[in-house]
Scaffold this motif. Structure first.
Motif, mmCIF file in Angstrom:
data_model
loop_
_atom_site.group_PDB
_atom_site.id
_atom_site.type_symbol
_atom_site.label_atom_id
_atom_site.label_comp_id
_atom_site.label_asym_id
_atom_site.label_seq_id
_atom_site.Cartn_x
_atom_site.Cartn_y
_atom_site.Cartn_z
ATOM 1 N N ILE A 128 33.851 9.031 53.215
ATOM 2 C CA ILE A 128 35.157 9.601 52.875
ATOM 3 C C ILE A 128 35.327 9.501 51.370
ATOM 4 O O ILE A 128 35.235 8.415 50.797
ATOM 5 N N LYS A 129 35.512 10.644 50.723
ATOM 6 C CA LYS A 129 35.792 10.677 49.289
ATOM 7 C C LYS A 129 36.362 12.048 48.938
ATOM 8 O O LYS A 129 36.443 12.927 49.792
ATOM 9 N N LYS A 130 36.758 12.219 47.686
ATOM 10 C CA LYS A 130 37.329 13.488 47.276
ATOM 11 C C LYS A 130 36.242 14.542 47.082
ATOM 12 O O LYS A 130 35.170 14.237 46.556
ATOM 13 N N ASP A 131 36.533 15.762 47.528
ATOM 14 C CA ASP A 131 35.569 16.845 47.344
ATOM 15 C C ASP A 131 35.719 17.441 45.945
ATOM 16 O O ASP A 131 36.455 16.912 45.104
ATOM 17 N N ARG A 132 35.044 18.566 45.702
ATOM 18 C CA ARG A 132 35.066 19.182 44.371
ATOM 19 C C ARG A 132 36.471 19.508 43.885
ATOM 20 O O ARG A 132 36.748 19.498 42.699
ATOM 21 N N ASP A 133 37.345 19.836 44.824
ATOM 22 C CA ASP A 133 38.721 20.215 44.448
ATOM 23 C C ASP A 133 39.662 19.025 44.404
ATOM 24 O O ASP A 133 40.860 19.186 44.214
ATOM 25 N N GLY A 134 39.126 17.822 44.630
ATOM 26 C CA GLY A 134 39.972 16.634 44.608
ATOM 27 C C GLY A 134 40.684 16.365 45.915
ATOM 28 O O GLY A 134 41.617 15.568 45.979
ATOM 29 N N THR A 135 40.250 17.033 46.992
ATOM 30 C CA THR A 135 40.842 16.798 48.318
ATOM 31 C C THR A 135 40.063 15.701 49.036
ATOM 32 O O THR A 135 38.836 15.801 49.166
ATOM 33 N N PRO A 136 40.752 14.650 49.511
ATOM 34 C CA PRO A 136 40.059 13.607 50.268
ATOM 35 C C PRO A 136 39.461 14.181 51.562
ATOM 36 O O PRO A 136 40.185 14.737 52.383
ATOM 37 N N CYS A 137 38.156 14.050 51.723
ATOM 38 C CA CYS A 137 37.456 14.636 52.865
ATOM 39 C C CYS A 137 36.529 13.635 53.531
ATOM 40 O O CYS A 137 36.150 12.623 52.940
ATOM 41 N N MET A 138 36.153 13.964 54.754
ATOM 42 C CA MET A 138 35.234 13.126 55.517
ATOM 43 C C MET A 138 34.049 13.953 55.985
ATOM 44 O O MET A 138 34.195 15.126 56.295
ATOM 45 N N TRP A 139 32.884 13.318 56.004
ATOM 46 C CA TRP A 139 31.706 13.954 56.599
ATOM 47 C C TRP A 139 30.932 12.907 57.379
ATOM 48 O O TRP A 139 30.827 11.762 56.960
ATOM 49 N N GLU A 140 30.414 13.330 58.532
ATOM 50 C CA GLU A 140 29.658 12.416 59.388
ATOM 51 C C GLU A 140 28.320 13.031 59.756
ATOM 52 O O GLU A 140 28.229 14.228 59.992
ATOM 53 N N GLU A 141 27.279 12.205 59.779
ATOM 54 C CA GLU A 141 25.972 12.609 60.282
ATOM 55 C C GLU A 141 25.565 11.620 61.364
ATOM 56 O O GLU A 141 25.771 10.424 61.220
ATOM 57 N N GLU A 142 24.965 12.129 62.438
ATOM 58 C CA GLU A 142 24.625 11.255 63.560
ATOM 59 C C GLU A 142 23.238 11.600 64.088
ATOM 60 O O GLU A 142 22.819 12.751 64.032
ATOM 61 N N ASP A 143 22.540 10.602 64.586
ATOM 62 C CA ASP A 143 21.225 10.790 65.187
ATOM 63 C C ASP A 143 21.238 10.143 66.566
ATOM 64 O O ASP A 143 21.504 8.949 66.694
ATOM 65 N N ASN A 144 20.953 10.953 67.585
ATOM 66 C CA ASN A 144 20.931 10.430 68.955
ATOM 67 C C ASN A 144 19.525 10.345 69.537
ATOM 68 O O ASN A 144 19.354 10.093 70.722
ATOM 69 N N ASP A 145 18.520 10.580 68.702
ATOM 70 C CA ASP A 145 17.160 10.706 69.229
ATOM 71 C C ASP A 145 16.270 9.503 68.950
ATOM 72 O O ASP A 145 15.052 9.605 68.975
ATOM 73 N N ILE A 146 16.882 8.376 68.664
ATOM 74 C CA ILE A 146 16.059 7.223 68.285
ATOM 75 C C ILE A 146 15.546 6.490 69.519
ATOM 76 O O ILE A 146 16.299 6.182 70.433
ATOM 77 N N GLU A 147 14.239 6.270 69.544
ATOM 78 C CA GLU A 147 13.632 5.508 70.627
ATOM 79 C C GLU A 147 13.436 4.076 70.149
ATOM 80 O O GLU A 147 12.873 3.859 69.078
#
Length: 200
Positions: A128-147
């Motif tokens: 969570i941080k500010k994007d290029r325009d100064g808007t607080p944003c969230m991004w998530e990445e997930e991995d479900n394929d781990i053995e």
């Protein structure tokens, strides 16, 4: 049906004031000896927690304000870093709430999270941080394929230690690369956090 425990490692990247704020809230959780771990956590970070008569946290309140059925402090690590455990999901509403607390004292604060389910499916990262325009944003990445190669081994197998070390190292590397991806994508494609949250 017991929930899977999911562990999240939270890092606040900000000025000294933010670090002090976060450390004091984490201390507040640790210093609360009279409440359950769930209540101690919620009441340290939130002003108006809906409690039951015996001071439990209502699941409905928790789901809405934290983003998981329950959340507890797992470990106070160090300056602006701590880990938590929650049921099934990373408590995203909590991370947003945390950001909103922090941004008041440091406009450029960033929140980094890496998480893993006890089964290692999923593992993931959130920024969570500010994007290029100064808007607080969230991004998530997930991995479900781990053995998990350790599932089929006994701890006294001669290869266990080696395999274990390699597995946890690759897990860490994987989370770090997901984190890197979050940092890149949150700036261009992030979701504004005020659209992701129902309540202030």
């Amino acid at each position: 049906d017991m929930a899977n425990n999911l562990k999240s490692f939270v890092t606040i990247k900000g000025n000294e004031e933010v670090t002090k704020l976060i450390d004091s809230l984490v201390d507040k959780v640790n210093d609360n000896d009279s409440d359950s771990p769930v209540t101690a956590f919620a009441t340290a970070f939130y002003d108006e927690v809906e409690l039951t008569e015996d001071r439990g946290v209502l699941n409905t309140w928790s789901n809405e304000n934290l983003g998981s059925k329950w959340t507890t402090l797992y470990d106070a690590i160090d300056e602006g870093e701590f880990s938590i455990e929650s049921a099934w999901y990373p408590p995203k509403q909590f991370f947003i709430h945390l950001y909103n607390l922090c941004v008041k004292v440091d406009g450029n604060v960033e929140i980094e999270v890496t998480y893993e389910d006890e089964t290692y499916s999923p593992i993931g990262a959130i920024v969570i941080k500010k994007d290029r325009d100064g808007t607080p944003c969230m991004w998530e990445e997930e991995d479900n394929d781990i053995e998990n190669p350790l599932e089929d081994m006994d701890w006294d197998d001669e290869k266990y230690d080696e395999t274990s070390e390699e597995f946890y190292e690759s897990l860490y590397d994987n989370q770090q690369s997901l984190l890197g991806l979050c940092h890149e994508l949150v700036i261009t494609d992030g979701e504004p956090i005020d659209e992701l949250t129902e309540t202030e």
